[in-house]
Design a protein around this motif. Structure first.
Motif, mmCIF file in Angstrom:
data_model
loop_
_atom_site.group_PDB
_atom_site.id
_atom_site.type_symbol
_atom_site.label_atom_id
_atom_site.label_comp_id
_atom_site.label_asym_id
_atom_site.label_seq_id
_atom_site.Cartn_x
_atom_site.Cartn_y
_atom_site.Cartn_z
ATOM 1 N N ILE A 285 0.839 -1.208 0.000
ATOM 2 C CA ILE A 285 0.000 0.000 0.000
ATOM 3 C C ILE A 285 0.875 1.259 0.000
ATOM 4 O O ILE A 285 0.613 2.227 -0.738
ATOM 5 N N LEU A 286 1.927 1.252 0.823
ATOM 6 C CA LEU A 286 2.840 2.404 0.875
ATOM 7 C C LEU A 286 3.508 2.624 -0.480
ATOM 8 O O LEU A 286 3.592 3.758 -0.959
ATOM 9 N N GLN A 287 3.965 1.549 -1.083
ATOM 10 C CA GLN A 287 4.626 1.666 -2.383
ATOM 11 C C GLN A 287 3.673 2.224 -3.438
ATOM 12 O O GLN A 287 4.036 3.119 -4.207
ATOM 13 N N SER A 288 2.445 1.712 -3.447
ATOM 14 C CA SER A 288 1.464 2.158 -4.434
ATOM 15 C C SER A 288 1.078 3.613 -4.201
ATOM 16 O O SER A 288 0.963 4.415 -5.143
ATOM 17 N N TYR A 289 0.854 3.961 -2.934
ATOM 18 C CA TYR A 289 0.465 5.335 -2.638
ATOM 19 C C TYR A 289 1.638 6.300 -2.866
ATOM 20 O O TYR A 289 1.458 7.412 -3.373
ATOM 21 N N TYR A 290 2.844 5.877 -2.514
ATOM 22 C CA TYR A 290 4.023 6.740 -2.662
ATOM 23 C C TYR A 290 4.207 7.146 -4.118
ATOM 24 O O TYR A 290 4.498 8.312 -4.426
ATOM 25 N N LYS A 291 4.034 6.186 -5.036
ATOM 26 C CA LYS A 291 4.194 6.500 -6.455
ATOM 27 C C LYS A 291 3.192 7.549 -6.905
ATOM 28 O O LYS A 291 3.532 8.517 -7.598
ATOM 29 N N VAL A 292 1.932 7.365 -6.515
ATOM 30 C CA VAL A 292 0.898 8.323 -6.897
ATOM 31 C C VAL A 292 1.163 9.684 -6.258
ATOM 32 O O VAL A 292 1.075 10.739 -6.905
ATOM 33 N N ALA A 293 1.512 9.674 -4.965
ATOM 34 C CA ALA A 293 1.753 10.927 -4.244
ATOM 35 C C ALA A 293 2.975 11.654 -4.787
ATOM 36 O O ALA A 293 2.964 12.896 -4.905
ATOM 37 N N ARG A 294 4.018 10.896 -5.138
ATOM 38 C CA ARG A 294 5.232 11.531 -5.661
ATOM 39 C C ARG A 294 4.958 12.243 -6.975
ATOM 40 O O ARG A 294 5.373 13.390 -7.166
ATOM 41 N N LYS A 295 4.265 11.577 -7.867
ATOM 42 C CA LYS A 295 3.953 12.200 -9.163
ATOM 43 C C LYS A 295 3.054 13.417 -8.969
ATOM 44 O O LYS A 295 3.231 14.459 -9.619
ATOM 45 N N ARG A 296 2.089 13.293 -8.072
ATOM 46 C CA ARG A 296 1.217 14.429 -7.777
ATOM 47 C C ARG A 296 2.012 15.580 -7.179
ATOM 48 O O ARG A 296 1.834 16.752 -7.538
ATOM 49 N N PHE A 297 2.904 15.253 -6.262
ATOM 50 C CA PHE A 297 3.716 16.263 -5.590
ATOM 51 C C PHE A 297 4.616 17.001 -6.596
ATOM 52 O O PHE A 297 4.708 18.230 -6.580
ATOM 53 N N VAL A 298 5.280 16.242 -7.484
ATOM 54 C CA VAL A 298 6.148 16.849 -8.484
ATOM 55 C C VAL A 298 5.345 17.800 -9.369
ATOM 56 O O VAL A 298 5.757 18.946 -9.637
ATOM 57 N N ASP A 299 4.191 17.341 -9.840
ATOM 58 C CA ASP A 299 3.347 18.199 -10.671
ATOM 59 C C ASP A 299 2.925 19.462 -9.935
ATOM 60 O O ASP A 299 2.960 20.579 -10.485
ATOM 61 N N ASN A 300 2.508 19.303 -8.692
ATOM 62 C CA ASN A 300 2.039 20.458 -7.924
ATOM 63 C C ASN A 300 3.156 21.461 -7.659
ATOM 64 O O ASN A 300 2.950 22.679 -7.745
ATOM 65 N N ILE A 301 4.335 20.953 -7.320
ATOM 66 C CA ILE A 301 5.471 21.848 -7.074
ATOM 67 C C ILE A 301 5.820 22.613 -8.353
ATOM 68 O O ILE A 301 6.017 23.832 -8.339
ATOM 69 N N CYS A 302 5.906 21.894 -9.476
ATOM 70 C CA CYS A 302 6.298 22.530 -10.742
ATOM 71 C C CYS A 302 5.220 23.483 -11.255
ATOM 72 O O CYS A 302 5.531 24.578 -11.756
ATOM 73 N N ILE A 303 3.956 23.062 -11.131
ATOM 74 C CA ILE A 303 2.875 23.870 -11.709
ATOM 75 C C ILE A 303 2.459 24.998 -10.775
ATOM 76 O O ILE A 303 2.353 26.162 -11.176
ATOM 77 N N GLN A 304 2.217 24.672 -9.503
ATOM 78 C CA GLN A 304 1.672 25.671 -8.583
ATOM 79 C C GLN A 304 2.747 26.599 -8.022
ATOM 80 O O GLN A 304 2.617 27.816 -8.094
#
Length: 714
Positions: free
Chosen positions: A633-652
């Protein structure tokens, strides 16, 4: 018996020489090296007598009035005139202020026929007064002037010739009249004319001295080592000691001190003949030339008429050779001067002019910014000379590096069965794996700027993800935080493990946003400097805008902290369907690894596994099962959260607050900024200092004179 030299007047090109003289009158010679004939020598060389012989003007000798400034003497033949006409004027020095230049240019004196000595002396006294040069001893006025006295002599019998006479060099001062400083002033003035590669130097030297050691000869050798633009004139042959005549004859014959245009001997009137006042100069010279041993000199190397012919020859040849390049240089200099004036912007005296000047800078700044963000780099050459101005490209490159680094190095522990992205050769911008000696990764890629100290973060080094068994860590975490759950785990455990696994996000994100701030600020500084041109205006604009820029940068940093808090301290949550897909893949992969050796193939090569083997495969304890579930669960969530985090940092944080959002730092430089400035602020930022005002005035003067000169060329 000597054969008289042929009339050299036909050698001259009157139209060409007239154009050159008009260029001098326009002061073009201050900016472009013009072809000219300059008479040089020391104060006792007989320069004045040579000039008098050439001009038929009674140059005053006693007062030395013609030796305090350069004198341009222009001869022009005009068949329409019945008698000689002499016009005197003054060409102001290049550093004269506008009022003085106008006053000197307005002075003019015309005379029909010849000038008597007393009349000429009166005119020279007036010239002294106009130039502000001393005429008496112990005066505070300067002894020499950089202005040029211009004499134009036109008549039906005149030959086409132009000569510039400069003050004679001297080594000893005259008390009350000249000083040691004047020695250097005169030498610098003379060298200025001799240094011009288009100057023909008429070098006047007394024949009764050791010519090879004369200072003026040494100077001529220095500036014309090959003797290509030097004409030698020997004076005072009647004072040569008996027995020393052969040395002079060898020189005139070209056997010593060879120069291309040769040496010419002239015999001027001596002091007794001048006092008597009834001796014909030319007749006396001819009579002297018939005496021994001077009658051995070729006719084209003796006498003032031969000298004038030689001068016409050399001057015309020099002018024809140099004229095409002079025309080209004037056009180029004029273009450069206009560009320099344009770069200074419009006048900045009134409030409206200062505001307009700043608005022009803002417009140039925004044009470059728009081109940089749209990658329209071909629209402006500055993108070729300064790669940092390719803002969109630099930002995207840093975005990609941030995403790749967080993917590879952003987690605390390596997940079980995680593929190594550095081994995926098809991945664009794949990260180079650190060597065995390189055990850390730097979070910043751009060198910081001094003015951003205290705003951006310092460089940090993050350790590579740990290869220790992640399940041991998760097992310990589970054992120390479990509650009364049966067959499952507390939801807060995911948040706790996620915060630990993403601990490196803080420094990677701060390093990334610090780099983007630095990239943007460097772009602003460079672009503003280019747009403003004026260093003082650039510094003032940047200074008054710095607080607002810092506020923008802080807002971007705060957005990063907000996103870090949401991802690392908030409740783990996602609606992204890839979470379930990733989790399912993790579980399928784990099941395949357990049952892999139980698979056999039935007919048709279809893989088959017995139901009993499936039912009997899992003999793990509750703790092991739960820990593995937490891991997946951690591995699956980490991947989704990391991609979301990268997008948010770069975009927002980066793009919205720093690059393309509605209130980015670049948009501070807008017309509304100028409109809000008070009159005092406008003056502080855009008011011209004295040096810029002088520069503008000098450029306008240069353009005016070059345009007038170019007009005279056609």
């Amino acid at each position: 018996m000597k054969k008289e030299p042929s009339n050299g007047s036909m050698l001259a090109d009157p139209t060409l020489l007239d154009k050159i003289d008009k260029l001098f009158a326009c002061n073009v010679g201050e900016y472009i090296a013009l072809p000219q004939l300059v008479v040089v020598g020391d104060q006792s060389s007989g320069k004045s007598s040579v000039l008098e012989g050439l001009t038929r003007l009674p140059f005053p000798r006693d007062s030395g009035l013609c030796t305090r400034f350069a004198t341009q003497i222009i001869f022009r033949r005009s068949r329409d005139m019945s008698t000689r006409q002499i016009t005197a004027s003054i060409i102001p020095a290049s550093d004269s202020d506008a009022e003085r230049a106008t006053r000197l240019k307005a002075w003019r004196c015309e005379s029909i026929g010849g000038l008597e000595p007393d009349i000429f002396s009166d005119i020279m006294e007036e010239v002294y007064e106009m130039m502000g040069v001393s005429t008496t001893e112990n005066t505070s006025l300067p002894t020499f002037s950089k202005d040029v006295f211009r004499l134009e002599i036109c008549g039906p019998e005149e030959d086409h010739l132009s000569v510039i006479d400069v003050p004679g060099i001297f080594k000893n001062t005259t008390p009350g009249i000249t000083s040691k400083a004047d020695i250097h002033v005169v030498r610098d003035m003379v060298e200025t004319y001799m240094r011009n590669p288009r100057s023909i130097m008429l070098t006047v030297v007394p024949a009764n001295v050791d010519i090879a050691t004369q200072e003026i000869v040494e100077m001529a050798r220095e500036y014309d080592p090959n003797g290509e633009r030097t004409i030698g004139v020997l004076t005072k042959p009647d004072l040569v000691d008996k027995g020393a005549e052969d040395r002079v004859l060898d020189l005139v014959a070209g056997n010593k001190l060879f120069i291309q245009h040769g040496w010419i001997l002239v015999r001027n009137l001596n002091q007794q003949e001048l006092r008597d006042g009834d001796t014909d100069r030319d007749q006396a010279e001819k009579a002297f030339g018939r005496t021994m041993p001077w009658n051995a000199i070729a006719s084209d190397k003796f006498g003032i008429k031969s000298l004038k012919t030689r001068l016409q020859e050399a001057v015309t040849e020099n002018a024809r050779r140099a004229f095409p390049s002079v025309r080209s240089e004037i056009s180029k200099r004029l273009k450069d001067s206009k560009n320099a004036l344009k770069a200074l912007g419009g006048d900045r005296e009134t409030k409206e002019q200062k505001a307009s000047f700043l608005l022009d800078i803002i417009a140039r700044f925004q044009d470059i910014t728009a081109q940089a963000l749209s990658t329209n780099y071909g629209a402006n050459d500055i993108f070729d000379t300064n790669i940092d101005l390719r803002l969109a490209t630099v930002i995207v490159t840093r975005d990609t590096a941030f995403a790749n680094e967080l993917c590879k190095w952003g987690h605390e522990y390596e997940f079980k069965g995680e593929d190594d992205p550095t081994h995926n050769s098809s991945t664009e911008n794949a990260i180079t794996k650190p060597t065995a000696e390189q055990q850390t990764v730097q979070t910043r890629k751009i060198d910081s700027m001094t003015e951003l100290d205290g705003i951006v973060t310092e460089q940090t080094n993050e350790a590579l993800p740990s290869n220790n068994d992640i399940n041991k860590w998760l097992s310990k975490l589970y054992r120390t935080s479990r509650g009364f759950e049966i067959g499952t785990f507390n939801g807060s455990l995911l948040a706790t493990s996620m915060k630990k696994q993403s601990v490196k996000w803080v420094n990677f994100a701060n390093g990334y946003i610090s780099d983007v701030i630095t990239i943007v600020h460097r772009f602003i500084v460079t672009t503003l400097k280019i747009a403003a041109v004026d260093q003082r205006v650039f510094e003032n604009m940047l200074s008054i805008m710095m607080d607002a820029l810092v506020d923008k940068y802080h807002r971007a940093m705060e957005q990063v902290q907000f996103l870090l808090h949401v991802e690392r301290n908030g409740t783990p949550k996602t609606l992204n369907h890839y979470f379930n897909e990733n989790l399912q893949k993790c579980r399928e992969k784990r099941l395949k690894s357990i049952l892999g050796d139980k698979v056999f193939h039935a007919s048709g090569d279809v893989p088959v596994i017995r139901l009993d083997d499936v039912m009997a495969q899992d003999h793990r304890s509750n703790v092991e099962y739960t820990v593995q579930d937490i891991h997946d669960i951690l591995q699956s969530y980490y991947k989704v959260a990391r991609k979301r985090f990268v997008d948010n940092i770069c975009i927002q944080a980066a793009d919205y607050y720093l690059v393309t959002g509605p209130e980015t730092p670049m948009k501070l430089f807008s017309p509304s900024f100028v409109n809000r400035l008070s009159e005092a602020e406008l003056d502080e930022i855009a008011g011209e200092d004295a040096s810029v005002q002088r520069r503008r005035s000098n450029l306008r003067k240069e353009i005016r004179e070059l345009e007038e000169g170019r007009k005279n060329l056609f």
